[in-house]
Design a protein around this motif. Structure first.
Motif, PDB file in Angstrom:
ATOM      1  N   LEU A 298       0.230 -18.328   4.595  1.00 16.75           N
ATOM      2  CA  LEU A 298       0.246 -16.726   4.501  1.00 16.75           C
ATOM      3  C   LEU A 298      -1.150 -16.561   5.003  1.00 16.75           C
ATOM      4  O   LEU A 298      -2.043 -17.210   4.790  1.00 16.75           O
ATOM      5  N   ASP A 299      -1.336 -15.198   5.639  1.00 12.93           N
ATOM      6  CA  ASP A 299      -2.440 -14.787   6.057  1.00 12.93           C
ATOM      7  C   ASP A 299      -2.215 -12.979   6.222  1.00 12.93           C
ATOM      8  O   ASP A 299      -1.065 -12.652   6.129  1.00 12.93           O
ATOM      9  N   PRO A 300      -3.381 -12.455   6.155  1.00 12.22           N
ATOM     10  CA  PRO A 300      -3.296 -10.926   6.348  1.00 12.22           C
ATOM     11  C   PRO A 300      -2.460 -10.487   7.363  1.00 12.22           C
ATOM     12  O   PRO A 300      -1.782  -9.619   7.095  1.00 12.22           O
ATOM     13  N   ASP A 301      -1.976 -11.181   8.589  1.00 11.27           N
ATOM     14  CA  ASP A 301      -0.951 -10.699   9.461  1.00 11.27           C
ATOM     15  C   ASP A 301       0.331 -10.510   8.726  1.00 11.27           C
ATOM     16  O   ASP A 301       1.320  -9.715   9.334  1.00 11.27           O
ATOM     17  N   VAL A 302       0.770 -11.383   7.940  1.00 12.74           N
ATOM     18  CA  VAL A 302       2.121 -11.364   7.458  1.00 12.74           C
ATOM     19  C   VAL A 302       1.894 -10.671   6.023  1.00 12.74           C
ATOM     20  O   VAL A 302       2.931  -9.808   5.515  1.00 12.74           O
ATOM     21  N   LEU A 303       0.826 -10.804   5.363  1.00 16.09           N
ATOM     22  CA  LEU A 303       0.851 -10.145   4.122  1.00 16.09           C
ATOM     23  C   LEU A 303       0.741  -8.702   4.224  1.00 16.09           C
ATOM     24  O   LEU A 303       0.978  -7.936   3.251  1.00 16.09           O
ATOM     25  N   GLY A 304       0.236  -8.318   5.384  1.00 18.66           N
ATOM     26  CA  GLY A 304       0.282  -6.945   5.842  1.00 18.66           C
ATOM     27  C   GLY A 304       1.317  -6.154   5.850  1.00 18.66           C
ATOM     28  O   GLY A 304       1.323  -5.024   5.844  1.00 18.66           O
ATOM     29  N   THR A 305       2.551  -6.860   5.829  1.00 19.90           N
ATOM     30  CA  THR A 305       3.840  -6.096   5.603  1.00 19.90           C
ATOM     31  C   THR A 305       4.568  -6.269   4.461  1.00 19.90           C
ATOM     32  O   THR A 305       5.699  -5.934   4.056  1.00 19.90           O
ATOM     33  N   THR A 581       9.566   1.805  -7.628  1.00 21.72           N
ATOM     34  CA  THR A 581      10.310   2.983  -7.804  1.00 21.72           C
ATOM     35  C   THR A 581      10.446   3.492  -6.442  1.00 21.72           C
ATOM     36  O   THR A 581       9.820   3.072  -5.418  1.00 21.72           O
ATOM     37  N   PRO A 582      11.216   4.758  -6.336  1.00 16.61           N
ATOM     38  CA  PRO A 582      11.455   5.261  -5.063  1.00 16.61           C
ATOM     39  C   PRO A 582       9.847   5.592  -4.506  1.00 16.61           C
ATOM     40  O   PRO A 582       9.658   5.329  -3.175  1.00 16.61           O
ATOM     41  N   ARG A 583       8.949   6.078  -5.069  1.00 16.91           N
ATOM     42  CA  ARG A 583       7.606   6.520  -4.593  1.00 16.91           C
ATOM     43  C   ARG A 583       6.852   5.096  -4.190  1.00 16.91           C
ATOM     44  O   ARG A 583       6.238   5.116  -3.137  1.00 16.91           O
ATOM     45  N   SER A 584       6.929   4.167  -4.990  1.00 15.56           N
ATOM     46  CA  SER A 584       6.245   2.906  -4.760  1.00 15.56           C
ATOM     47  C   SER A 584       6.793   2.257  -3.348  1.00 15.56           C
ATOM     48  O   SER A 584       6.276   1.762  -2.677  1.00 15.56           O
ATOM     49  N   LEU A 585       8.144   2.339  -3.179  1.00 11.97           N
ATOM     50  CA  LEU A 585       8.841   1.757  -1.924  1.00 11.97           C
ATOM     51  C   LEU A 585       8.354   2.647  -0.750  1.00 11.97           C
ATOM     52  O   LEU A 585       7.939   1.876   0.390  1.00 11.97           O
ATOM     53  N   ARG A 586       8.091   3.772  -0.849  1.00 12.94           N
ATOM     54  CA  ARG A 586       7.510   4.649   0.296  1.00 12.94           C
ATOM     55  C   ARG A 586       6.055   4.376   0.589  1.00 12.94           C
ATOM     56  O   ARG A 586       5.526   4.147   1.637  1.00 12.94           O
ATOM     57  N   GLY A 587       5.389   3.864  -0.650  1.00 20.86           N
ATOM     58  CA  GLY A 587       3.905   3.466  -0.447  1.00 20.86           C
ATOM     59  C   GLY A 587       3.922   2.293   0.278  1.00 20.86           C
ATOM     60  O   GLY A 587       3.175   1.943   1.161  1.00 20.86           O
ATOM     61  N   LEU A 588       4.794   1.223  -0.220  1.00 18.80           N
ATOM     62  CA  LEU A 588       4.737   0.094   0.648  1.00 18.80           C
ATOM     63  C   LEU A 588       4.866  -0.015   1.982  1.00 18.80           C
ATOM     64  O   LEU A 588       4.394  -0.655   2.849  1.00 18.80           O
ATOM     65  N   GLN A 589       5.778   1.063   2.370  1.00 18.94           N
ATOM     66  CA  GLN A 589       6.182   0.948   3.689  1.00 18.94           C
ATOM     67  C   GLN A 589       4.794   1.550   4.844  1.00 18.94           C
ATOM     68  O   GLN A 589       4.846   1.444   5.873  1.00 18.94           O
ATOM     69  N   ARG A 590       4.004   2.242   3.995  1.00 16.15           N
ATOM     70  CA  ARG A 590       2.889   2.931   4.657  1.00 16.15           C
ATOM     71  C   ARG A 590       1.863   2.055   4.596  1.00 16.15           C
ATOM     72  O   ARG A 590       0.768   2.170   5.209  1.00 16.15           O
ATOM     73  N   LEU A 591       1.775   0.954   3.605  1.00 17.80           N
ATOM     74  CA  LEU A 591       0.608   0.028   3.815  1.00 17.80           C
ATOM     75  C   LEU A 591       0.186  -0.484   4.990  1.00 17.80           C
ATOM     76  O   LEU A 591      -0.893  -1.097   5.306  1.00 17.80           O
ATOM     77  N   ARG A 592       1.323  -0.875   5.726  1.00 18.16           N
ATOM     78  CA  ARG A 592       0.908  -1.628   7.141  1.00 18.16           C
ATOM     79  C   ARG A 592      -0.109  -0.931   7.953  1.00 18.16           C
ATOM     80  O   ARG A 592      -0.905  -1.707   8.660  1.00 18.16           O
ATOM     81  N   SER A 593       0.136   0.456   8.017  1.00 14.29           N
ATOM     82  CA  SER A 593      -0.803   1.076   8.770  1.00 14.29           C
ATOM     83  C   SER A 593      -2.217   1.276   8.223  1.00 14.29           C
ATOM     84  O   SER A 593      -3.328   1.731   8.680  1.00 14.29           O
TER      85      SER A 593
END
Length: 728
Positions: A298-305, A581-593
């Protein structure tokens, strides 16, 4: 642990203290001692630092452990399996032996001896010369038969494979030091620092000497490598860095805590690539050729997703995945490359307390730090959104509108006026009283708001009046919010969740002479902090889920609001039951950026609402299913991993029937010998789509200690699922 000082390290210490204090974070770290330590060897039980740095790290597929990796040659689709090759060689040998026996015993006559008769004169009859010539001729015939049938049976290919296997078996494993490259290419000679000027070259010489002598660790190397990269972009940076290195050596730019390594390491780390090894890919036909036998990391390149690990208790999620990941992020934090928050149940922490800078234990009287309920923000709407997600995010599907936004509006109608009146957000008992609709509390807040310096602003009064009008109406989330806040308004949490600006003497009186815990906010993740949050699962299970959702909501909001995103921010939620939750899923998708990621573990997908299971698997980029999952969970993973094109061979046998008497006789003899009818095979090759891993395979064929996992990088490179043994 002894530590080494540096002016730059003290500057970082003040930066963390001032930035964290503004967000309600821990007190200032004490000053560092004046004697730099002698660090341990960089990779635990590994080669010296210089050899470790010189180890080849060839490019590889995502998730492959690259330190010393030897890529396999491309797979040959026409390669004959060894078992089939061995069978053909044996058959060819038996046929050749049969032909030689027939020749030797004269069943084929003596016609094959005519070259011997032609080449030998009659005068050799009965002499030793004829005997020598005869056996020489026999040898030539045997050699010819061996050449013909050896080619038919592929004896040469079989011999090459057997020789290669014997060499691997007989050669004792040993580690050879990699060759020393040229100085301008040798990472142990610090070419990047050396290129910054004459003074920097002298500093590089000192670091090179410490790397060769063993006085430098891999954390020191990673930290100073980052310092060199930063120095190039700042005016005067090379000169300042060179002076610090010449004065303190590898102890320069130390982490503000003064720590230069973790007390103990449980995994293999490669800080040059920021990788941590979690297992080894199995040599299995279902695994891609590039992964077979390779280490997985594991590394930040894959944990970033972001990553999701699903498996029952005892399958190794915590010990073989969570602990290495947290350990790696803590080492990267010491190198100034990352910030990490590890959320675990009480008594289940993956690393000891001394491995962290901040340890928050809500409900524990010995906790030195508190958790800021409002995320360190001054915006009432932002604070209300995070708090509503924590309180009722798991019930969002049953709320008006299908999410927590209505609850966030209700909270904002209370905490906004409260902050305008008192200059701070309400404490838990005060918020509970307001949500209960207490006439005395609402009247007192209205009076305080009118007498506040900002009394001319009537918008806050309107917010409060709007809340009062909706009390008791259908769809009012106030009663639900009050019930959830009551879970935090318990005697065990009396000293916790006290907002900034609240009366400190009240907390001091409630706890006697004990020092009140300092509030900590995730706003401090702009600094390389190591944070551990122990949830009070025993006796306060529902409160623990509220706090877990609060940490996840604050993390997704705070890391995206960072001005400096050069640090990778990682959140590890060991047991994410009730946090999706629905909000946490939207947050997960934005973390990559935002250069951040979350690692979630679940015992089963049943811990997630049914409507969110498929979106969760789609939101995370790295997925791992451990041995022992249920067929229902396995079906979800099989579906998300999809299908692939494969070639199938359909073999059809049909009985041969002949009208020829001789052929019928031969068929009858063969049937008597084998007990089967004589048949002819018909082979049909088709290209079809099949699941990479079926639900049945995932549920029944993954052995204990193994897992099937896939990776996705922040650049969008995806890998197929790989069967791996964890912990190797």
């Amino acid at each position: 642990m002894e530590t080494g000082p540096s002016p730059r390290g003290q500057h970082h210490e003040r930066g963390i203290d001032e930035g964290a204090a503004a967000a309600g974070a821990p007190p200032r770290i004490p000053p560092q001692p004046s004697v730099p330590p002698a660090p341990t060897a960089p990779p635990a039980s590994g080669p010296p630092l210089a050899d470790w740095l010189r180890t080849p790290r060839p490019p590889a597929e995502p998730g492959i452990w690259r330190c010393g990796h030897q890529p396999l040659p491309p797979e040959d689709p026409d390669r004959t399996p060894t078992r089939q090759l061995l069978g053909g060689a044996v058959v060819a040998f038996l046929i050749g032996w049969l032909v030689w026996s027939l020749l030797w015993n004269g069943y084929l006559g003596d016609y094959w001896l005519w070259p011997l008769y032609v080449l030998t004169p009659d005068s050799w009859g009965g002499s030793m010369l004829l005997v020598v010539a005869t056996y020489t001729y026999y040898g030539l015939v045997v050699a010819g038969l061996a050449a013909v049938f050896g080619r038919l049976g592929h004896w040469g290919e079989l011999w090459r494979r057997a020789s290669a296997g014997a060499r691997r078996t007989r050669t004792p494993p040993h580690r050879t030091a990699p060759p020393v490259p040229e100085p301008h290419e040798d990472p142990a000679a610090w070419p990047g620092l050396r290129a910054l000027g004459p003074r920097a070259a002298a500093a590089a010489d000192r670091l090179s000497a410490e790397a060769l002598s063993g006085a430098m660790s891999d954390v020191d190397h990673a930290r100073l490598t980052r310092a060199v990269q930063e120095a190039r972009t700042h005016p005067g940076g090379p000169e300042a860095l060179s002076e610090e290195v010449l004065r303190y050596g590898s102890a320069a730019r130390t982490h503000p805590s003064g720590t230069r390594d973790l007390p103990r390491r449980a995994a293999r780390h490669d800080l040059a690539l920021r990788q941590v090894r979690i297992g080894t890919a199995a040599v299995d036909p279902r695994n891609p050729q590039a992964y077979r036998g390779a280490g997985l990391a594991l590394d930040p390149d894959v944990l970033g997703t972001s990553a999701l690990v699903v498996g029952p208790a005892g399958c190794g999620k915590t010990s073989r995945v969570v602990r290495p990941a947290v350990e790696s992020l803590c080492l990267q934090a010491l190198a100034g490359q990352a910030a990490v928050v590890a959320v675990t149940g009480s008594g289940g922490s993956p690393l000891p307390e001394e491995a962290f800078d901040v340890v928050v234990r809500p409900g524990r009287p010995d906790s030195a730090h508190d958790l800021d309920l409002y995320g360190g923000t001054d915006d009432p709407d932002e604070a209300a959104g995070m708090l509503a997600e924590a309180l009722v995010g798991d019930l969002a599907a049953g709320l008006p509108g299908g999410d927590s936004r209505r609850a966030a509006t209700t909270l904002a109608q209370l905490i906004g006026p409260f902050r305008a009146a008192h200059g701070r957000f309400p404490a838990v008992p005060e918020l509970r009283e307001l949500l209960d609709g207490s006439t005395e509390a609402l009247t007192a807040l209205r009076d305080a708001l009118r007498s506040a310096p900002a009394a001319g602003d009537v918008s806050q009064l309107r917010e409060l009046d709007a809340y009062a009008r909706q009390l008791g109406r259908p769809g009012d989330p106030g009663s639900l919010l009050a019930d959830r806040v009551a879970l935090l308004d318990r005697p065990a949490f009396a000293d916790f969740f006290v907002p900034d600006g609240a009366a400190a003497d009240r907390r001091s009186r409630a706890s006697g002479a004990r020092r009140a815990p300092r509030p900590f906010s995730l706003r401090a993740l702009e600094h390389p902090l190591r944070v551990r949050i122990d949830l009070p699962e025993r006796g306060h299970a529902e409160a623990s889920r509220i706090l877990a959702r609060l940490v996840l909501a604050q993390f997704t909001d705070c890391v995206l609001a960072r001005e400096d995103r050069s640090l990778f921010a990682g959140l590890v939620l060991d047991d994410a039951d009730g946090t999706v939750t629905p909000r946490s899923l939207r947050g997960l998708q934005r973390l990559r950026s935002g250069h951040a990621g979350v690692l979630l573990t679940l015992r089963a997908l049943d811990d997630v609402p049914e409507t969110l299971r498929a979106p969760l698997l789609g939101a995370v980029g790295c997925r791992m299913v451990c041995a022992g999952v249920t067929p229902w969970d396995a079906e979800r993973f099989a579906e998300v991993w999809g299908t692939e094109w494969v070639q199938t061979r359909d073999v059809t046998n049909r009985q041969l029937v002949s009208d020829e008497p001789l052929t019928r006789l031969l068929h009858g003899i063969r049937r008597l010998a084998t007990g089967r009818h004589v048949t002819a095979e018909s082979v049909t090759v088709r290209t079809v789509q099949r699941q990479r891993w079926s639900a049945s395979d995932l549920a029944n064929e993954v052995r204990a200690g193994h897992a099937v996992l896939s990776f996705t990088t922040v650049r969008g490179h995806r890998t197929p699922p790989v069967l791996a043994r964890l912990g190797e």
